[in-house]
Design a protein around this motif. Structure first.
Motif, PDB file in Angstrom:
ATOM      1  N   PHE A   1       0.825  -1.202   0.000  1.00 28.16           N
ATOM      2  CA  PHE A   1       0.000   0.000   0.000  1.00 28.16           C
ATOM      3  C   PHE A   1       0.866   1.262   0.000  1.00 28.16           C
ATOM      4  CE2 PHE A   1      -2.129   3.370   2.397  1.00 28.16           C
ATOM      5  CZ  PHE A   1      -3.239   3.585   1.594  1.00 28.16           C
ATOM      6  N   LEU A   2       1.851   1.307   0.891  1.00 32.14           N
ATOM      7  CA  LEU A   2       2.694   2.499   1.019  1.00 32.14           C
ATOM      8  C   LEU A   2       3.557   2.733  -0.218  1.00 32.14           C
ATOM      9  CD1 LEU A   2       3.711   2.132   4.769  1.00 32.14           C
ATOM     10  CD2 LEU A   2       2.081   3.773   3.777  1.00 32.14           C
ATOM     11  N   VAL A   3       4.130   1.666  -0.750  1.00 34.87           N
ATOM     12  CA  VAL A   3       4.955   1.802  -1.954  1.00 34.87           C
ATOM     13  C   VAL A   3       4.094   2.261  -3.127  1.00 34.87           C
ATOM     14  CG1 VAL A   3       6.294   0.514  -3.686  1.00 34.87           C
ATOM     15  CG2 VAL A   3       6.760   0.199  -1.247  1.00 34.87           C
ATOM     16  N   ASP A   4       2.935   1.652  -3.296  1.00 33.25           N
ATOM     17  CA  ASP A   4       2.065   2.035  -4.405  1.00 33.25           C
ATOM     18  C   ASP A   4       1.657   3.503  -4.298  1.00 33.25           C
ATOM     19  OD1 ASP A   4       0.477   1.317  -6.792  1.00 33.25           O
ATOM     20  OD2 ASP A   4      -1.208   1.793  -5.472  1.00 33.25           O
ATOM     21  N   ARG A   5       1.303   3.949  -3.117  1.00 35.40           N
ATOM     22  CA  ARG A   5       0.913   5.355  -2.934  1.00 35.40           C
ATOM     23  C   ARG A   5       2.074   6.296  -3.243  1.00 35.40           C
ATOM     24  NH1 ARG A   5      -4.374   6.511  -0.477  1.00 35.40           N
ATOM     25  NH2 ARG A   5      -3.377   8.481  -0.022  1.00 35.40           N
ATOM     26  N   ALA A   6       3.273   5.956  -2.750  1.00 39.56           N
ATOM     27  CA  ALA A   6       4.435   6.814  -2.972  1.00 39.56           C
ATOM     28  C   ALA A   6       4.818   6.880  -4.448  1.00 39.56           C
ATOM     29  CB  ALA A   6       5.621   6.316  -2.139  1.00 39.56           C
ATOM     30  N   VAL A   7       4.808   5.742  -5.111  1.00 34.61           N
ATOM     31  CA  VAL A   7       5.191   5.710  -6.526  1.00 34.61           C
ATOM     32  C   VAL A   7       4.129   6.393  -7.383  1.00 34.61           C
ATOM     33  CG1 VAL A   7       5.612   4.171  -8.489  1.00 34.61           C
ATOM     34  CG2 VAL A   7       6.653   3.671  -6.276  1.00 34.61           C
ATOM     35  N   THR A   8       2.875   6.135  -7.113  1.00 33.38           N
ATOM     36  CA  THR A   8       1.794   6.735  -7.886  1.00 33.38           C
ATOM     37  C   THR A   8       1.811   8.257  -7.773  1.00 33.38           C
ATOM     38  OG1 THR A   8       0.437   4.761  -7.633  1.00 33.38           O
ATOM     39  CG2 THR A   8      -0.716   6.794  -8.205  1.00 33.38           C
ATOM     40  N   ALA A   9       2.163   8.773  -6.620  1.00 35.05           N
ATOM     41  CA  ALA A   9       2.225  10.226  -6.423  1.00 35.05           C
ATOM     42  C   ALA A   9       3.353  10.870  -7.215  1.00 35.05           C
ATOM     43  CB  ALA A   9       2.392  10.538  -4.937  1.00 35.05           C
ATOM     44  N   ARG A  10       4.340  10.076  -7.634  1.00 34.70           N
ATOM     45  CA  ARG A  10       5.513  10.623  -8.308  1.00 34.70           C
ATOM     46  C   ARG A  10       5.600  10.268  -9.788  1.00 34.70           C
ATOM     47  NH1 ARG A  10       6.456   9.792  -3.140  1.00 34.70           N
ATOM     48  NH2 ARG A  10       7.870  11.078  -1.946  1.00 34.70           N
ATOM     49  N   THR A  11       4.617   9.569 -10.328  1.00 31.02           N
ATOM     50  CA  THR A  11       4.674   9.155 -11.728  1.00 31.02           C
ATOM     51  C   THR A  11       3.488   9.710 -12.490  1.00 31.02           C
ATOM     52  OG1 THR A  11       3.540   7.077 -11.233  1.00 31.02           O
ATOM     53  CG2 THR A  11       5.948   7.037 -11.220  1.00 31.02           C
ATOM     54  N   ASN A  12       3.564   9.578 -13.801  1.00 30.67           N
ATOM     55  CA  ASN A  12       2.547  10.166 -14.670  1.00 30.67           C
ATOM     56  C   ASN A  12       1.292   9.318 -14.813  1.00 30.67           C
ATOM     57  OD1 ASN A  12       3.351   8.060 -16.284  1.00 30.67           O
ATOM     58  ND2 ASN A  12       4.260   9.344 -17.883  1.00 30.67           N
ATOM     59  N   GLY A  13       1.287   8.093 -14.353  1.00 33.91           N
ATOM     60  CA  GLY A  13       0.100   7.260 -14.419  1.00 33.91           C
ATOM     61  C   GLY A  13      -0.104   6.542 -15.736  1.00 33.91           C
ATOM     62  N   ALA A  14       0.845   6.622 -16.662  1.00 35.61           N
ATOM     63  CA  ALA A  14       0.699   5.920 -17.937  1.00 35.61           C
ATOM     64  C   ALA A  14       0.632   4.410 -17.713  1.00 35.61           C
ATOM     65  CB  ALA A  14       1.856   6.260 -18.869  1.00 35.61           C
ATOM     66  N   LEU A  15       1.390   3.935 -16.762  1.00 34.98           N
ATOM     67  CA  LEU A  15       1.362   2.525 -16.354  1.00 34.98           C
ATOM     68  C   LEU A  15       1.261   2.484 -14.832  1.00 34.98           C
ATOM     69  CD1 LEU A  15       4.167   0.901 -18.556  1.00 34.98           C
ATOM     70  CD2 LEU A  15       1.710   0.756 -18.900  1.00 34.98           C
ATOM     71  N   PRO A  16       0.746   1.399 -14.271  1.00 37.74           N
ATOM     72  CA  PRO A  16       0.663   1.260 -12.809  1.00 37.74           C
ATOM     73  C   PRO A  16       2.042   0.907 -12.222  1.00 37.74           C
ATOM     74  CG  PRO A  16      -0.948  -0.158 -13.937  1.00 37.74           C
ATOM     75  CD  PRO A  16      -0.018   0.374 -14.962  1.00 37.74           C
ATOM     76  N   TRP A  17       2.893   1.908 -12.118  1.00 36.82           N
ATOM     77  CA  TRP A  17       4.288   1.684 -11.721  1.00 36.82           C
ATOM     78  C   TRP A  17       4.420   1.124 -10.309  1.00 36.82           C
ATOM     79  CZ3 TRP A  17       7.375   1.526 -15.635  1.00 36.82           C
ATOM     80  CH2 TRP A  17       7.127   2.323 -16.758  1.00 36.82           C
ATOM     81  N   GLY A  18       3.545   1.503  -9.407  1.00 42.52           N
ATOM     82  CA  GLY A  18       3.624   1.010  -8.029  1.00 42.52           C
ATOM     83  C   GLY A  18       3.426  -0.491  -7.949  1.00 42.52           C
TER      84      GLY A  18
END
Length: 122
Positions: free
Chosen positions: A18-35
Motif C-alpha cells: 500500500f505504502l509503496v504504491d501510494r508513494a510511486v503513484t504520487a511521483r509518476t505520470n500514471g501511464a502505467l501502474p508503476w507502483g
C-alpha cells in the motif's frame, strides 16, 4: 505457529504494498501502474532469493517472508485489474495494457531468476 508467521508477514507485506504504491503513484505520470509493477518485481526478486537459498534457511523464515510477506506484497489480482483498466482506457489503452503485461512478466521472471542465481554456490 505457521499461521501466525504467515499472518505477521502478510500484515507487513500488505502495508508495504500500500505504502509503496501510494508513494510511486504520487511521483509518476500514471501511464502505467508503476507502483504495482515495482512491488511485483521486488517480491519476485525476494522470493527468488529465498528459493535459491532453499534448505540453508530455517523453515520459519520461508513461512514468514516467502508465504506471508511476499504473498501479500505481490498482487496478481491488482495486476489483472489494472491490465483490464488500461485496455479499456480509450485510444492507446490496449497497446499500453500489452506493454504492461510484457514488462511485468519479463521483469518479474527475470528478478526471480536473478534472485535464485545470486544465492547459488559458486
Amino acid at each position: 505457529m505457521t499461521l501466525l508467521l504467515v499472518m505477521a508477514g502478510g500484515a507487513v507485506g500488505a502495508a508495504c504494498r500500500f505504502l509503496v504504491d501510494r508513494a510511486v503513484t504520487a511521483r509518476t505520470n500514471g501511464a502505467l501502474p508503476w507502483g504495482t509493477l515495482l512491488v511485483n518485481v521486488a517480491g519476485s526478486l525476494l522470493l527468488g532469493l529465498l528459493a535459491g537459498a532453499g534448505s540453508t534457511l530455517p523453515g520459519w523464515l520461508g513461512q514468514l517472508v516467502g508465504t506471508g510477506f511476499c504473498g501479500a506484497l505481490t498482487t496478481y489480482s491488482t495486476f489483472s485489474h489494472e491490465t483490464v483498466r488500461l485496455a479499456d482506457s480509450g485510444p492507446g489503452g490496449r497497446p499500453r495494457a500489452l506493454l504492461y503485461v510484457a514488462v511485468t512478466l519479463t521483469l518479474g521472471l527475470g528478478a526471480a531468476a536473478l534472485g535464485w542465481l545470486i544465492t547459488q554456490p559458486r
